[in-house]
Design an enzyme around this catalytic site. Structure first.
Site: not given
Ligand code: ZN
Length: 270
Positions: A2-3
């Site tokens: 996840p960014e």
């Protein structure tokens, strides 16, 4: 992994459900998460849910007047997921690492690879990341110029550093540089004023559009409802090696920088 947009998605979905709920019980099921004594959590009310860098940040009320507030920063790392469960909903036990029982439901922390972390702190400042948030109003052209100044690092590697801008990973760094028409190998400190403005505008545009689409899902990312994001439909270079660039029609290429794939268009990112 996840960014920023994926973490923002989770925080936005949890916020209306969590704010105002009270904690009935908090349990750590994975000893890896319990590095020290836990603060008292039961009896507190959730006052705030947001994002701090790539962490989901949850603020709790003091237990009594005069007592301090309590903050929790959850870093999802590779495979962490924060899932909301309504009362009575059936949930899986597999890979469950921690669980909040709340007066209105449950908040569950799943993590297959167990790299995710939970940090408790007396204030949000204590868990603030070193880098600047790319969506913060504090980041303007002049600030970005100062951050870039003197750097001989290739732009792609510079964007991945978490001590300059926080929250960008491999997917969005490739997409941002393509949107800005900048080569991933360009030395970060050599951008002129117009290029810095383009980099700033592209960073914000790519991240905001990804947030509107609840992030990108390839294999692991799920939002707070266990659903996947849809921004992968809008990716222009990432994962599109050999396909035509949507802007100039040249073939998208893949290269390796710092042992990680960089996708770029040799036509419009010279
Ligand atoms: Zn192109």
């Amino acid at each position: 992994m996840p960014e920023l947009p994926e973490v923002e998605t989770v925080a936005r979905q949890l916020e209306p459900r969590l704010v105002g709920t009270s904690v009935v019980r908090f349990q750590v099921l994975d000893p890896l998460l319990a590095s020290g004594p836990l603060p008292r959590i039961a009896g507190r009310t959730v006052l705030h849910v947001g994002r701090s860098g790539k962490q989901v940040l949850i603020g709790f009320s003091p237990l009594s007047p005069g007592d301090g507030a309590l903050w929790l920063a959850v870093h999802l790392r590779m495979t962490g997921r924060l899932i909301w469960a309504d009362p009575g909903a059936r949930t899986a036990r597999r890979h469950l690492r921690a669980r909040f029982r709340l007066d209105r439901g449950r908040l569950l922390f799943y993590d297959t690879r167990r790299f995710g972390t939970m940090r408790w702190a007396p204030s949000a400042e204590h868990v603030r990341p070193a880098g600047l948030d790319p969506l913060s109003p504090a980041l303007g052209g002049r600030r970005l110029r100062r951050l870039l100044a003197g750097s001989t690092q290739p732009l792609k590697s510079w964007l991945l550093r978490q001590d300059r801008l926080v929250g960008l990973g491999n997917i969005y760094a490739s997409e941002i540089l393509h949107a800005a028409g900048l080569s991933p190998w360009r030395a970060a400190g050599t951008l002129d004023g117009r290029e810095i403005e383009r980099l700033l505008r592209s960073t914000r545009a790519v991240l905001r559009k990804a947030i509107r689409n609840c992030g990108t899902t390839f294999s692991d990312f799920q939002d707070a409802d266990g659903l996947t994001g849809s921004y992968q439909r809008y990716l222009e270079v990432y994962g599109r090696e050999g396909q035509p660039c949507p802007r100039c029609g040249a073939e998208v290429a893949r290269a390796v920088q710092q042992q990680r794939s960089t996708f770029y268009c040799p036509g419009c990112q010279r």
